[in-house]
Design a protein around this motif. Structure first.
Motif, PDB file in Angstrom:
ATOM      1  N   HIS A  62      12.004  35.248  84.336  1.00  0.00           N
ATOM      2  CA  HIS A  62      12.860  36.153  83.578  1.00  0.00           C
ATOM      3  C   HIS A  62      13.569  35.423  82.440  1.00  0.00           C
ATOM      4  O   HIS A  62      13.929  34.258  82.564  1.00  0.00           O
ATOM      5  N   LEU A  63      13.792  36.142  81.361  1.00  0.00           N
ATOM      6  CA  LEU A  63      14.624  35.675  80.258  1.00  0.00           C
ATOM      7  C   LEU A  63      15.960  36.401  80.343  1.00  0.00           C
ATOM      8  O   LEU A  63      15.993  37.625  80.461  1.00  0.00           O
ATOM      9  N   SER A  64      17.049  35.656  80.266  1.00  0.00           N
ATOM     10  CA  SER A  64      18.360  36.301  80.242  1.00  0.00           C
ATOM     11  C   SER A  64      18.584  36.922  78.870  1.00  0.00           C
ATOM     12  O   SER A  64      17.861  36.624  77.906  1.00  0.00           O
ATOM     13  N   ASP A  65      19.584  37.774  78.771  1.00  0.00           N
ATOM     14  CA  ASP A  65      19.933  38.360  77.472  1.00  0.00           C
ATOM     15  C   ASP A  65      20.271  37.271  76.462  1.00  0.00           C
ATOM     16  O   ASP A  65      19.869  37.335  75.301  1.00  0.00           O
ATOM     17  N   ALA A  66      21.019  36.241  76.908  1.00  0.00           N
ATOM     18  CA  ALA A  66      21.423  35.153  76.008  1.00  0.00           C
ATOM     19  C   ALA A  66      20.216  34.355  75.524  1.00  0.00           C
ATOM     20  O   ALA A  66      20.140  33.981  74.351  1.00  0.00           O
ATOM     21  N   ALA A  67      19.256  34.094  76.407  1.00  0.00           N
ATOM     22  CA  ALA A  67      18.051  33.360  76.009  1.00  0.00           C
ATOM     23  C   ALA A  67      17.218  34.189  75.035  1.00  0.00           C
ATOM     24  O   ALA A  67      16.718  33.661  74.037  1.00  0.00           O
ATOM     25  N   ALA A  68      17.075  35.462  75.302  1.00  0.00           N
ATOM     26  CA  ALA A  68      16.318  36.333  74.403  1.00  0.00           C
ATOM     27  C   ALA A  68      16.976  36.389  73.028  1.00  0.00           C
ATOM     28  O   ALA A  68      16.294  36.309  71.995  1.00  0.00           O
ATOM     29  N   LYS A  69      18.286  36.485  73.006  1.00  0.00           N
ATOM     30  CA  LYS A  69      19.008  36.529  71.730  1.00  0.00           C
ATOM     31  C   LYS A  69      18.780  35.245  70.939  1.00  0.00           C
ATOM     32  O   LYS A  69      18.514  35.280  69.740  1.00  0.00           O
ATOM     33  N   ARG A  70      18.837  34.089  71.617  1.00  0.00           N
ATOM     34  CA  ARG A  70      18.651  32.806  70.930  1.00  0.00           C
ATOM     35  C   ARG A  70      17.217  32.653  70.425  1.00  0.00           C
ATOM     36  O   ARG A  70      16.991  32.171  69.314  1.00  0.00           O
ATOM     37  N   PHE A  85      20.370  30.692  78.211  1.00  0.00           N
ATOM     38  CA  PHE A  85      20.853  29.888  77.091  1.00  0.00           C
ATOM     39  C   PHE A  85      22.361  29.821  77.193  1.00  0.00           C
ATOM     40  O   PHE A  85      23.022  30.849  77.337  1.00  0.00           O
ATOM     41  N   VAL A  86      22.900  28.608  77.161  1.00  0.00           N
ATOM     42  CA  VAL A  86      24.347  28.437  77.212  1.00  0.00           C
ATOM     43  C   VAL A  86      24.820  27.815  75.905  1.00  0.00           C
ATOM     44  O   VAL A  86      24.160  26.945  75.341  1.00  0.00           O
ATOM     45  N   LYS A  87      25.940  28.313  75.441  1.00  0.00           N
ATOM     46  CA  LYS A  87      26.546  27.786  74.221  1.00  0.00           C
ATOM     47  C   LYS A  87      28.015  27.546  74.528  1.00  0.00           C
ATOM     48  O   LYS A  87      28.772  28.489  74.772  1.00  0.00           O
ATOM     49  N   GLU A  88      28.369  26.275  74.547  1.00  0.00           N
ATOM     50  CA  GLU A  88      29.740  25.869  74.831  1.00  0.00           C
ATOM     51  C   GLU A  88      30.222  24.995  73.682  1.00  0.00           C
ATOM     52  O   GLU A  88      29.465  24.697  72.763  1.00  0.00           O
ATOM     53  N   ILE A  89      31.431  24.549  73.773  1.00  0.00           N
ATOM     54  CA  ILE A  89      32.004  23.742  72.688  1.00  0.00           C
ATOM     55  C   ILE A  89      31.190  22.482  72.432  1.00  0.00           C
ATOM     56  O   ILE A  89      30.893  22.145  71.290  1.00  0.00           O
ATOM     57  N   LEU A  90      30.791  21.783  73.490  1.00  0.00           N
ATOM     58  CA  LEU A  90      30.118  20.505  73.322  1.00  0.00           C
ATOM     59  C   LEU A  90      28.599  20.549  73.500  1.00  0.00           C
ATOM     60  O   LEU A  90      27.932  19.537  73.349  1.00  0.00           O
ATOM     61  N   ARG A  91      28.058  21.687  73.852  1.00  0.00           N
ATOM     62  CA  ARG A  91      26.613  21.750  74.035  1.00  0.00           C
ATOM     63  C   ARG A  91      26.105  23.163  73.847  1.00  0.00           C
ATOM     64  O   ARG A  91      26.833  24.136  74.032  1.00  0.00           O
ATOM     65  N   GLN A  92      24.862  23.238  73.468  1.00  0.00           N
ATOM     66  CA  GLN A  92      24.125  24.500  73.480  1.00  0.00           C
ATOM     67  C   GLN A  92      22.690  24.157  73.832  1.00  0.00           C
ATOM     68  O   GLN A  92      22.108  23.234  73.276  1.00  0.00           O
ATOM     69  N   GLU A  93      22.157  24.873  74.833  1.00  0.00           N
ATOM     70  CA  GLU A  93      20.812  24.551  75.287  1.00  0.00           C
ATOM     71  C   GLU A  93      20.248  25.658  76.158  1.00  0.00           C
ATOM     72  O   GLU A  93      20.985  26.438  76.751  1.00  0.00           O
ATOM     73  N   PHE A  94      18.913  25.684  76.191  1.00  0.00           N
ATOM     74  CA  PHE A  94      18.232  26.530  77.154  1.00  0.00           C
ATOM     75  C   PHE A  94      18.310  25.828  78.500  1.00  0.00           C
ATOM     76  O   PHE A  94      18.187  24.607  78.569  1.00  0.00           O
TER      77      PHE A  94
END
Length: 109
Positions: free
Chosen positions: A6-14, A83-92
């Motif tokens: 599955h792809l999460s909404d955040a991963a699909a958006k990225r 996909f996570v996007k935080e202050i110090l990192r963004q990554e699948f």
């Protein structure tokens, strides 16, 4: 071959953001030998006119497409790609219920 990846909404958006204006490339996830626990995930761009094989599994969500070779797909069966996007990192990231992670969190067995 029916896969439950599955792809999460955040991963699909990225993925959609990365593909804006790109008509002949996509995003591929593959599993490579390496890391301290045996395997590691690799995300890369794939040429839809050459690299994306007819045997690839395509996971789609919200118009985003993720390409996976069959060997890698068996290792991530049942996973969710996020996909996570935080202050110090963004990554699948891959939430894989079938893996045990090493201390660094970048590889699995």
């Amino acid at each position: 071959m029916m896969m439950t990846i599955h792809l999460s909404d955040a991963a699909a958006k990225r993925i959609n953001e990365l593909m804006t204006g790109a008509y002949d490339i996509g995003i591929r996830i593959s599993v490579k030998v390496g890391g301290c626990s045996g395997y590691q995930y690799e995300f890369s761009k794939v040429s839809l006119t050459g690299d994306a094989g007819q045997d690839d599994i395509i996971v789609e969500h919200n118009e985003a497409k993720l390409y996976i070779d069959k060997t890698s797909a068996t290792l991530i069966e049942g996973s969710t790609i996020d996909f996570v996007k935080e202050i110090l990192r963004q990554e699948f990231i891959v939430v894989n219920p079938n893996s045990s992670f090493c201390g660094c969190g970048k590889s699995f067995s």
